[in-house]
Design a protein around this motif. Structure first.
Motif, PDB file in Angstrom:
ATOM      1  N   GLY A 109       0.929  -1.315  -0.162  1.00 57.20           N
ATOM      2  CA  GLY A 109      -0.185   0.194   0.031  1.00 57.20           C
ATOM      3  C   GLY A 109       0.862   1.240  -0.083  1.00 57.20           C
ATOM      4  O   GLY A 109       2.104   1.331   0.311  1.00 57.20           O
ATOM      5  N   VAL A 110       0.123   2.310  -0.333  1.00 58.47           N
ATOM      6  CA  VAL A 110       0.645   3.675  -0.429  1.00 58.47           C
ATOM      7  C   VAL A 110      -0.275   4.654   0.651  1.00 58.47           C
ATOM      8  O   VAL A 110      -1.362   4.470   0.784  1.00 58.47           O
ATOM      9  CB  VAL A 110       0.581   4.118  -1.664  1.00 58.47           C
ATOM     10  N   VAL A 111       0.636   5.638   1.560  1.00 54.35           N
ATOM     11  CA  VAL A 111      -0.050   6.319   2.234  1.00 54.35           C
ATOM     12  C   VAL A 111       0.450   7.743   1.862  1.00 54.35           C
ATOM     13  O   VAL A 111       1.669   8.037   1.578  1.00 54.35           O
ATOM     14  CB  VAL A 111       0.481   6.093   3.845  1.00 54.35           C
ATOM     15  N   ALA A 112      -0.224   8.732   2.224  1.00 53.73           N
ATOM     16  CA  ALA A 112      -0.004  10.341   1.592  1.00 53.73           C
ATOM     17  C   ALA A 112      -0.940  10.976   2.694  1.00 53.73           C
ATOM     18  O   ALA A 112      -1.930  10.457   3.277  1.00 53.73           O
ATOM     19  CB  ALA A 112      -0.282  10.512   0.141  1.00 53.73           C
ATOM     20  N   SER A 113      -0.844  12.152   2.635  1.00 52.36           N
ATOM     21  CA  SER A 113      -1.726  13.124   3.576  1.00 52.36           C
ATOM     22  C   SER A 113      -2.769  13.534   2.736  1.00 52.36           C
ATOM     23  O   SER A 113      -3.086  13.869   1.364  1.00 52.36           O
ATOM     24  CB  SER A 113      -0.935  14.521   3.949  1.00 52.36           C
ATOM     25  N   GLN A 114      -4.043  13.892   3.515  1.00 53.93           N
ATOM     26  CA  GLN A 114      -5.433  14.439   2.867  1.00 53.93           C
ATOM     27  C   GLN A 114      -4.762  15.876   2.096  1.00 53.93           C
ATOM     28  O   GLN A 114      -4.042  16.451   2.801  1.00 53.93           O
ATOM     29  CB  GLN A 114      -6.275  14.702   3.765  1.00 53.93           C
ATOM     30  N   ALA A 144      -3.369  25.365   8.955  1.00 56.45           N
ATOM     31  CA  ALA A 144      -4.762  24.595   8.294  1.00 56.45           C
ATOM     32  C   ALA A 144      -4.429  23.734   7.014  1.00 56.45           C
ATOM     33  O   ALA A 144      -3.883  24.431   6.032  1.00 56.45           O
ATOM     34  CB  ALA A 144      -5.534  25.747   7.966  1.00 56.45           C
ATOM     35  N   ALA A 145      -5.021  22.691   7.237  1.00 53.51           N
ATOM     36  CA  ALA A 145      -5.137  21.647   5.945  1.00 53.51           C
ATOM     37  C   ALA A 145      -3.788  21.141   5.710  1.00 53.51           C
ATOM     38  O   ALA A 145      -3.626  20.461   4.798  1.00 53.51           O
ATOM     39  CB  ALA A 145      -5.734  22.395   4.862  1.00 53.51           C
ATOM     40  N   GLY A 146      -2.548  21.364   6.467  1.00 52.16           N
ATOM     41  CA  GLY A 146      -1.473  20.880   6.313  1.00 52.16           C
ATOM     42  C   GLY A 146      -1.177  19.579   6.773  1.00 52.16           C
ATOM     43  O   GLY A 146      -2.005  18.772   7.149  1.00 52.16           O
ATOM     44  N   HIS A 147      -0.064  18.928   6.600  1.00 52.13           N
ATOM     45  CA  HIS A 147       0.153  17.474   6.940  1.00 52.13           C
ATOM     46  C   HIS A 147       0.182  17.489   8.459  1.00 52.13           C
ATOM     47  O   HIS A 147       0.746  18.047   9.263  1.00 52.13           O
ATOM     48  CB  HIS A 147       1.620  17.383   6.513  1.00 52.13           C
ATOM     49  N   ASP A 148      -0.718  16.418   9.010  1.00 52.41           N
ATOM     50  CA  ASP A 148      -0.484  15.836  10.357  1.00 52.41           C
ATOM     51  C   ASP A 148       0.583  14.739  10.467  1.00 52.41           C
ATOM     52  O   ASP A 148      -0.082  13.701   9.822  1.00 52.41           O
ATOM     53  CB  ASP A 148      -1.924  15.668  10.749  1.00 52.41           C
ATOM     54  N   LEU A 149       1.820  14.820  10.515  1.00 56.01           N
ATOM     55  CA  LEU A 149       2.756  13.778  10.761  1.00 56.01           C
ATOM     56  C   LEU A 149       2.151  12.643  11.366  1.00 56.01           C
ATOM     57  O   LEU A 149       2.525  11.529  11.226  1.00 56.01           O
ATOM     58  CB  LEU A 149       3.886  14.572  11.066  1.00 56.01           C
ATOM     59  N   ASP A 150       1.653  12.882  12.586  1.00 56.47           N
ATOM     60  CA  ASP A 150       1.249  11.942  13.571  1.00 56.47           C
ATOM     61  C   ASP A 150       0.248  11.098  12.890  1.00 56.47           C
ATOM     62  O   ASP A 150       0.298   9.865  13.125  1.00 56.47           O
ATOM     63  CB  ASP A 150       0.888  12.530  14.839  1.00 56.47           C
ATOM     64  N   ALA A 151      -0.636  11.489  12.226  1.00 57.69           N
ATOM     65  CA  ALA A 151      -1.764  10.970  11.374  1.00 57.69           C
ATOM     66  C   ALA A 151      -1.073   9.930  10.415  1.00 57.69           C
ATOM     67  O   ALA A 151      -1.568   8.719  10.085  1.00 57.69           O
ATOM     68  CB  ALA A 151      -2.726  11.785  10.942  1.00 57.69           C
TER      69      ALA A 151
END
Length: 367
Positions: A109-114, A144-151
């Motif tokens: 799988g691949v993960v990225a940020s919203q 706002a709307a930036g990367h949540d690195l923990d998420a």
């Protein structure tokens, strides 16, 4: 009729949306458009890059250097890495797709940020890889709307093989400091590839930001991507590159198309590296206009996301689509953000002082 022959992963794939059809709009326009939708450099490339293109026009019947040796050596010197640590791409877009081709798949799988760059999910879909978008930071956050690195870390599981992270991010313009990136990398398993996309790196002046290229020596799973399309003003020639440890580069080289960077692109990119003053002047002007335009838009009651790029993400609310259309009728072309899940926003490239003044006058006329 041919659908049954198309691979399952491709059947559900949605092609990259480049925004408005600029070629059609240019042909229909009575005057030059104010093009503020594609994050292009309004100041153009270095004169040295132009001269390099002209110099090589008589060689168009010849194939380019398949290894891109001269450009790689120039990049190696610029970034303090070995030539074997560099891979060239037909823009960084090609490298993003190749990373998924090599490291992702139906069981990888691949993960990225919203709100991350649209190509990340496209690259995953093209190889049938599960894609997970980690929630972005809340709208009341400073980024706002930036990367949540923990998420993003939480979204990585045993089946994740590849993580994409744009820093600064397109389309939000937000960024993460180097200390946060270091902590983030320390929490990602060593066998999960992390691609940090620094397409807008040259525009950053935030003191907490630094390029992740300095971290490549300590992380065998890290690749940092750059492009000549933005600050160098060479979007029309499509040249990008990645920097990683040699083993990772070697795997990408196996799928790299032969002669993937064209003759003129190789020459122009190398020449542009030799003219840091020109690139720096464009970046300086961008900073001045970015701050001026952001202040002007905020003074008009609009929410402007923080940005360290050559564009601003602006929230126009429920009027965004109407304003987009009205601006286009006036020859000004921003980028609608519905495809990113931000239908109330428009992304606006930082233009020249005159272009930005034209935009503001048009917005005032629409109020």
């Amino acid at each position: 009729m041919l659908e049954h022959r198309v691979q399952p992963a491709i059947r559900g794939l949605r092609a990259y949306d480049p925004g408005h059809d600029m070629v059609a709009l240019r042909r229909a326009a009575d005057a030059a458009l104010v093009e503020l939708g594609s994050n292009e450099n309004p100041y153009g490339p270095s004169p040295l890059a132009r001269d390099a293109v002209v110099k090589h026009l008589d060689e168009l019947a010849l194939y380019p250097d398949p290894r891109g040796g001269d450009l790689k050596r120039a990049l190696a010197q610029r970034h303090g890495v070995a030539v074997e640590q560099i891979v060239l791409g037909d823009g960084s877009h090609e490298l993003l797709m190749q990373l998924a081709q090599v490291f992702a798949g139906p069981d990888a799988g691949v993960v990225a940020s919203q709100y991350g760059f649209a190509v990340y999910s496209i690259a995953a879909a093209a190889v049938g890889a599960p894609f997970r978008a980690a929630p972005a930071l809340a709208m009341d956050h400073a980024m706002a709307a930036g990367h949540d690195l923990d998420a993003i870390v939480a979204a990585v599981d045993a089946n994740t093989h590849l993580v994409y992270l744009a820093n600064p991010n397109n389309p939000t313009g937000t960024w993460c400091g180097i200390d946060a990136i270091e902590r983030f990398l320390a929490r990602i398993p060593d066998d999960v590839i992390v691609a940090i996309d620094e397409a807008y790196a040259e525009f950053v002046d935030a003191p907490e930001w630094a390029s992740a290229i300095a971290l490549v020596a300590r992380h065998s799973n890290l690749i940092v991507l750059r492009t000549f399309s933005k600050a160098h003003g060479l979007a029309g020639l499509r040249v990008g590159y990645g920097i990683a440890q040699p083993e990772l580069i070697g795997w990408l080289e196996r799928v790299r198309e032969s002669f993937n960077v064209n003759l003129l692109g190789l020459a122009a990119a190398e020449a542009s590296l030799g003219d840091p003053a020109h690139v720096g002047e464009g970046v300086r002007k961008n900073k001045i206009e970015r701050e001026r335009l952001a202040d002007a838009l905020r003074s008009r009651g609009l929410f402007v996301f923080p940005s360290q790029t050559n564009f601003l993400l602006v929230r126009f609310g429920e009027d965004a689509a109407r304003i987009d259309e009205a601006l286009r009728t006036r020859g000004i072309v921003p980028r609608p953000m519905g495809g990113y899940g931000l239908p109330d926003c428009l992304r606006i490239t930082i233009g020249t002082a005159d272009q930005n003044a034209t935009l503001l006058a048009a917005l005032d006329a629409l109020r």
